[in-house]
Enzyme design. Structure first.
Site, short mmCIF file in Angstrom:
data_model
loop_
_atom_site.label_atom_id
_atom_site.label_comp_id
_atom_site.label_asym_id
_atom_site.label_seq_id
_atom_site.Cartn_x
_atom_site.Cartn_y
_atom_site.Cartn_z
N LYS A 180 0.85 -1.19 0.00
CA LYS A 180 0.00 0.00 0.00
C LYS A 180 0.88 1.24 0.00
O LYS A 180 1.99 1.19 0.52
CB LYS A 180 -0.92 0.00 1.23
CG LYS A 180 -1.77 -1.26 1.40
CD LYS A 180 -2.86 -1.36 0.37
CE LYS A 180 -3.75 -2.58 0.65
NZ LYS A 180 -4.84 -2.70 -0.33
N LYS A 199 -1.92 1.24 -2.92
CA LYS A 199 -1.97 0.33 -4.07
C LYS A 199 -1.57 1.02 -5.36
O LYS A 199 -1.07 0.36 -6.28
CB LYS A 199 -3.37 -0.27 -4.20
CG LYS A 199 -4.47 0.75 -4.46
CD LYS A 199 -5.80 0.08 -4.76
CE LYS A 199 -6.40 -0.53 -3.53
NZ LYS A 199 -7.73 -1.13 -3.81
N ASP A 258 -1.36 -5.19 -5.66
CA ASP A 258 -2.81 -5.07 -5.56
C ASP A 258 -3.42 -5.45 -6.90
O ASP A 258 -2.76 -5.40 -7.94
CB ASP A 258 -3.22 -3.66 -5.15
CG ASP A 258 -4.44 -3.67 -4.24
OD1 ASP A 258 -5.50 -4.09 -4.73
OD2 ASP A 258 -4.34 -3.28 -3.07
N HIS A 291 -6.42 -13.49 -7.71
CA HIS A 291 -7.28 -12.52 -7.03
C HIS A 291 -8.67 -12.57 -7.64
O HIS A 291 -8.81 -12.80 -8.84
CB HIS A 291 -6.71 -11.10 -7.14
CG HIS A 291 -7.32 -10.15 -6.15
ND1 HIS A 291 -8.55 -9.56 -6.35
CD2 HIS A 291 -6.90 -9.71 -4.94
CE1 HIS A 291 -8.84 -8.79 -5.31
NE2 HIS A 291 -7.87 -8.88 -4.44
#
EC number: 4.1.1.39
Length: 453
Positions: A175, A177, A203, A294
Site C-alpha cells: 500500500k 496500491k 494489488d 485474485h
C-alpha cells in the site's frame, strides 16, 4: 407448385408456444454419475408454477427455446436436454424454491470452464419469466474433472518449493496500491520480506500504469526478493500481477517473471477471464511458476442473495481453471452462519472429497479425485490481534494476507512484518501445545510481544 415441393398442412408438427414442463420437468429422472448437476435458487414471476419455471431454467440453459423447431427432429433431445429433476422450497421464503437441474456431459467442451459457464449461466439469467435467479452450487462429475489440469502445482508442491511446513503462509499487499514509483515499491517489498513475511503482493489493479510500468516493477521486486532471501535464508516471493489487456501481453509478462527467477505470478481471474486464466495456469505448470489468483469483481456476481452465483461456484471453477492461491475472504468478526458457509467453500478448494452438507451450503458431494488443491487466502482488514482466530479457523493450509495490518505499524513496514510473524509463530506454538486459541489468544499475543525485538 410441383407435387415434389408442395407443402401439406397435415404434415409436420404443431407450432406455437409450449409449456417447458412438458419436456424438461422430469421428476422421475435418476441422475447419472456423468451428469453435471446444478442447484438454482429461483424467484419466479407471480402466478407461475414452480415446475414450469424449473423446467424453463433447464430448457433455456441447454437445448430449449420458446417453441418447437423442425430441427428438433434431427437430433435426440432425450440425450442432450437438461432436466429439472427436483424442486424444493427455500425455508423461510414464500416465493422461492431450489430447482435441481441435470446436464448431460456431452453438452460441454472438455477442459473449458468458459464453455461450461456459457452454457449453464450464459443466457438464462435474463429470462423475463424469472424475477431473479442464483446458481448456488454445481456438482462436477469425475469424468469432467479429469479433463482439466487444475492448479499449476497445488498445496504440497508449493510447500516443497518454499521449504515451509507446519504453519500458514504470511503475505502482505503493498500500500498505497497506486501511485508509488517502482523503486519505492520495491523498497516496501524488501522491508516486508526482510521482516519475516513469506510473500508480498501487487494489488489487483496494479498492472502497468504510467506511474509504474510493469517491467520496472518486476525488476525492483526481484531485487527485493533476492536481497531478503540472502539475509534471511528463507525462500521469498512477490505476487507479480501479470494481468494485461491481451492474453499475449499477459504471457509475455509471465515469461519475463520466469526469466527473473521469481517463484510466483498473479492473475485477476474474473476480470481477466477464464480462458486467459487457464492459459496462464498451463504456462505456470510448464515453467515452474506458482499462480496467485485474485477475485476482483466477484461481488458483482456473488453479493446478491437472490441473483447471480454463489462464490462456491466461482471457487470450484477456479480449481478447474487453475490457481495455487485464491482470496476467500475472512470470517473474523462475522456471524457464525457465514463462518460455516465460508469454511464450506474453503474445504471445496483444499480437500479431495467433500460430502454434501447443506448447513455449510454444500448442495452436492464433490469428488476432485487427483486434482491439486488450492490455498485459501484470508484477507481484508485483518491484523495481529486476529491471528489466534485466523490460525484456529483456517489451519495450516492457508495464506494470511495482511495489508494495513503490516504497513500500518507505527514503527514502519519491517516492524509490522516482524509483528505478523511473531504473532503467527506464537499462535501455532500455543495451538500445538494444546492451548485454547479462542479463549487465550489475547494473552498469547501479549506474551509474545515481551520477547519480540
Amino acid at each position: 407448385m410441383s407435387p415434389q415441393t408442395e407443402t401439406k398442412a397435415g404434415v409436420g408438427f404443431k407450432a406455437g408456444v409450449k409449456e417447458y414442463k412438458l419436456t424438461y420437468y422430469t421428476p422421475e429422472y435418476e441422475t447419472k454419475d456423468t451428469d453435471i448437476l446444478a442447484a438454482f435458487r429461483v424467484t419466479p414471476q407471480p402466478g407461475v408454477p414452480p415446475e414450469e419455471r424449473g423446467a424453463a431454467v433447464a430448457a433455456e440453459s441447454s437445448t430449449g427455446t420458446w417453441t418447437t423447431v423442425w430441427t428438433d427432429g434431427l437430433t435426440s433431445l432425450d440425450r442432450y436436454k437438461g432436466r429439472c429433476y427436483h424442486i424444493e422450497p427455500v425455508p423461510g421464503e414464500e416465493d422461492q424454491f431450489i430447482a435441481y437441474v441435470a446436464y448431460p456431459l456431452d453438452l460441454f467442451e472438455e477442459g473449458s470452464v468458459t464453455n461450461m459457464f456459457t452454457s449453464i449461466v450464459g443466457n438464462v439469467f435474463g429470462f423475463k419469466a424469472l424475477r431473479a435467479l442464483r446458481l448456488e452450487d454445481l456438482r462436477i462429475p469425475v469424468a469432467y474433472v479429469k479433463t482439466f489440469q487444475g492448479p499449476p502445482h497445488g498445496i504440497q508442491v508449493e510447500r516443497d518449493k518454499l521449504n515451509k511446513y507446519g504453519r500458514p503462509l504470511l503475505g502482505c499487499t503493498i500500500k498505497p496500491k497506486l501511485g508509488l514509483s517502482a523503486k519505492n515499491y520495491g523498497r516496501a517489498v524488501y522491508e516486508c520480506l526482510r521482516g519475516g513475511l513469506d510473500f508480498t503482493k501487487d494489488d489487483e489493479n496494479v498492472n502497468s500504469q504510467p506511474f509504474m510500468r510493469w517491467r520496472d516493477r518486476f525488476l525492483f521486486c526481484a531485487e527485493a526478493i533476492y536481497k531478503s532471501q540472502a539475509e534471511t535464508g528463507e525462500i521469498k516471493g512477490h505476487y507479480l500481477n501479470a494481468t494485461a489487456g491481451t492474453c499475449e501481453e499477459m504471457i509475455k509478462r509471465a515469461v519475463f517473471a520466469r526469466e527473473l527467477g521469481v517463484p510466483i505470478v498473479m492473475h485477476d481471474y474474473l476480470t481477466g477471464g477464464f480462458t486467459a486464466n487457464t492459459s496462464l495456469s498451463h504456462y505456470c505448470r510448464d515453467n515452474g511458476l506458482l499462480l496467485h489468483i485474485h477475485r476482483a469483481m466477484h461481488a458483482v456476481i456473488d453479493r446478491q442473495k437472490n441473483h447471480g452465483m454463489h462464490f462456491r461456484v466461482l471457487a470450484k471453477a477456479l480449481r478447474m481453471s487453475g490457481g495455487d492461491h485464491i482470496h476467500s475472504g475472512t470470517v473474523v468478526g462475522k456471524l457464525e452462519g457465514e463462518r460455516d458457509i465460508t469454511l464450506g467453500f474453503v474445504d471445496l478448494l483444499r480437500d479431495d472429497y467433500i460430502e454434501k452438507d447443506r448447513s455449510r451450503g454444500i448442495y452436492f458431494t464433490q469428488d476432485w479425485v487427483s486434482l491439486p488443491g488450492v490455498l485459501p487466502v484470508a484477507s481484508r482488514g485483518i491484523h495481529v490481534w486476529h491471528m489466534p482466530a485466523l490460525t484456529e479457523i483456517f489451519g495450516d493450509d492457508s495464506v494470511l494476507q495482511f495489508g494495513g495490518g503490516t504497513l500500518g505499524h507505527p514503527w514502519g513496514n519491517a516492524p509490522g512484518a516482524v509483528a505478523n510473524r511473531v504473532a503467527l509463530e506464537a499462535c501455532v506454538k500455543a495451538r500445538n501445545e494444546g492451548r485454547d486459541l479462542a479463549a487465550e489468544g489475547g494473552e498469547i499475543i501479549r506474551e509474545a510481544c515481551k520477547w519480540s525485538p
